[in-house]
Design a protein around this motif. Sequence first.
Motif, short mmCIF file in Angstrom:
data_model
loop_
_atom_site.label_atom_id
_atom_site.label_comp_id
_atom_site.label_asym_id
_atom_site.label_seq_id
_atom_site.Cartn_x
_atom_site.Cartn_y
_atom_site.Cartn_z
N PHE A 56 -4.89 1.68 -8.76
CA PHE A 56 -4.09 1.88 -10.09
C PHE A 56 -3.40 0.44 -10.74
CE2 PHE A 56 -4.31 5.88 -7.82
CZ PHE A 56 -4.66 6.73 -8.88
N ALA A 57 -3.71 -0.13 -11.77
CA ALA A 57 -3.19 -1.19 -12.28
C ALA A 57 -1.52 -0.75 -12.64
CB ALA A 57 -3.94 -1.61 -13.48
N VAL A 58 -0.91 -1.72 -12.72
CA VAL A 58 0.72 -1.62 -13.02
C VAL A 58 1.09 -2.78 -13.64
CG1 VAL A 58 2.86 -0.71 -12.21
CG2 VAL A 58 1.03 -0.04 -10.85
N VAL A 59 1.48 -2.63 -14.85
CA VAL A 59 1.94 -3.71 -15.58
C VAL A 59 3.62 -3.52 -15.99
CG1 VAL A 59 -0.28 -4.08 -16.70
CG2 VAL A 59 1.32 -2.55 -17.64
N ALA A 60 4.16 -2.61 -15.52
CA ALA A 60 5.66 -2.44 -15.79
C ALA A 60 5.86 -1.26 -15.02
CB ALA A 60 5.92 -2.06 -17.43
N VAL A 61 7.38 -1.16 -14.64
CA VAL A 61 7.91 -0.37 -13.91
C VAL A 61 8.92 0.56 -14.88
CG1 VAL A 61 9.94 0.27 -12.41
CG2 VAL A 61 8.19 -1.64 -11.72
N THR A 62 8.27 1.75 -15.13
CA THR A 62 8.84 2.80 -15.95
C THR A 62 9.42 4.04 -15.38
OG1 THR A 62 7.01 3.77 -16.84
CG2 THR A 62 7.62 1.76 -18.04
N ASP A 63 9.88 5.04 -15.87
CA ASP A 63 9.92 6.22 -15.31
C ASP A 63 8.93 7.14 -15.08
OD1 ASP A 63 12.80 5.97 -15.30
OD2 ASP A 63 13.22 7.06 -17.16
N ALA A 64 7.75 7.00 -15.94
CA ALA A 64 6.44 7.52 -15.92
C ALA A 64 5.61 6.79 -14.87
CB ALA A 64 5.80 7.35 -17.14
N VAL A 65 5.57 5.67 -14.49
CA VAL A 65 4.97 5.09 -13.47
C VAL A 65 5.55 5.44 -12.30
CG1 VAL A 65 4.72 2.79 -12.16
CG2 VAL A 65 4.46 2.80 -14.89
N GLU A 66 6.93 5.66 -11.91
CA GLU A 66 7.67 6.04 -10.77
C GLU A 66 7.42 7.43 -10.50
OE1 GLU A 66 11.86 6.82 -8.98
OE2 GLU A 66 11.99 5.26 -10.54
N LYS A 67 7.17 8.27 -11.56
CA LYS A 67 6.85 9.72 -11.48
C LYS A 67 5.47 9.89 -10.85
CE LYS A 67 6.45 14.21 -13.88
NZ LYS A 67 6.81 14.72 -14.98
N LYS A 68 4.61 9.08 -11.59
CA LYS A 68 3.24 9.06 -11.02
C LYS A 68 3.01 8.58 -9.48
CE LYS A 68 -1.37 9.20 -11.74
NZ LYS A 68 -2.24 10.39 -11.83
N LEU A 69 3.54 7.52 -9.33
CA LEU A 69 3.39 6.70 -7.96
C LEU A 69 4.15 7.78 -6.98
CD1 LEU A 69 2.67 4.23 -6.74
CD2 LEU A 69 4.93 3.31 -7.11
N ARG A 70 5.31 8.43 -7.20
CA ARG A 70 5.69 9.41 -6.27
C ARG A 70 4.79 10.44 -5.80
NH1 ARG A 70 10.80 9.18 -4.90
NH2 ARG A 70 12.40 7.74 -5.94
N ALA A 71 4.01 11.06 -6.81
CA ALA A 71 3.18 11.98 -6.68
C ALA A 71 2.10 11.69 -5.78
CB ALA A 71 2.69 12.72 -8.19
N LEU A 72 1.52 10.32 -6.21
CA LEU A 72 0.37 9.83 -5.77
C LEU A 72 0.73 9.60 -4.10
CD1 LEU A 72 -1.20 7.39 -8.25
CD2 LEU A 72 -2.24 9.41 -7.31
N VAL A 73 1.80 9.05 -3.88
CA VAL A 73 2.29 8.80 -2.42
C VAL A 73 2.49 9.84 -1.68
CG1 VAL A 73 4.25 7.85 -1.08
CG2 VAL A 73 2.90 6.37 -3.01
N LYS A 74 3.13 10.88 -2.30
CA LYS A 74 3.15 12.16 -1.47
C LYS A 74 2.05 12.79 -1.12
CE LYS A 74 6.51 15.92 -1.94
NZ LYS A 74 7.44 17.06 -2.75
N LYS A 75 1.40 12.78 -2.05
CA LYS A 75 -0.44 13.41 -1.78
C LYS A 75 -1.11 12.66 -0.93
CE LYS A 75 -4.55 15.11 -3.78
NZ LYS A 75 -5.46 15.22 -5.04
N ALA A 76 -1.06 11.19 -0.76
CA ALA A 76 -1.83 10.38 -0.02
C ALA A 76 -1.50 10.38 1.38
CB ALA A 76 -1.82 8.85 -0.75
#
Length: 143
Positions: free
Chosen positions: A121-141
């Motif tokens: 996943f390309a990440v160009v900025a840290v936002t609330d939406a990015v953090e939420k998506k990252l949390r879900a991916l890390v938890k699942k992964a």
Amino acid sequence: MGTTGFSADERAAMRQRADEIRATKGLKGAAKKAQEYEACIAAIDALEGVDSEVATLLHRVVTEEAAHLDPKTWYGFPTYAKDGKVIVFYQPASKFDTRYGTVGFQDAAALDDGDMWPTVFAVVAVTDAVEKKLRALVKKASG
């Protein structure tokens, strides 16, 4: 001597991986994990700008959502592993002078979803939406 087909940055990354292996050679258990943790933190601390923000966010998310993953480095990238297998890592844009950094998941990550799914996943900025998506991916992964 002829060229290998690898760029100077790629050869440097391979040397860095060899150094990582040598740094933990002979270490076992808690001593090895402590060395790998320190290397991960040092890799994050060496980053600047968006790379630093994303790597710091990833470290916080892994700590909070998947504390059972072990911090380490992998080709110089801040990385988190389970039972020695890489689950998730951050490849900073600065590493290969690319337009954006990426959060990547290796095949040991439990992200399977049908016949095809994204793993980087390309990440160009840290936002609330990015953090939420990252949390879900890390938890699942992290299973």
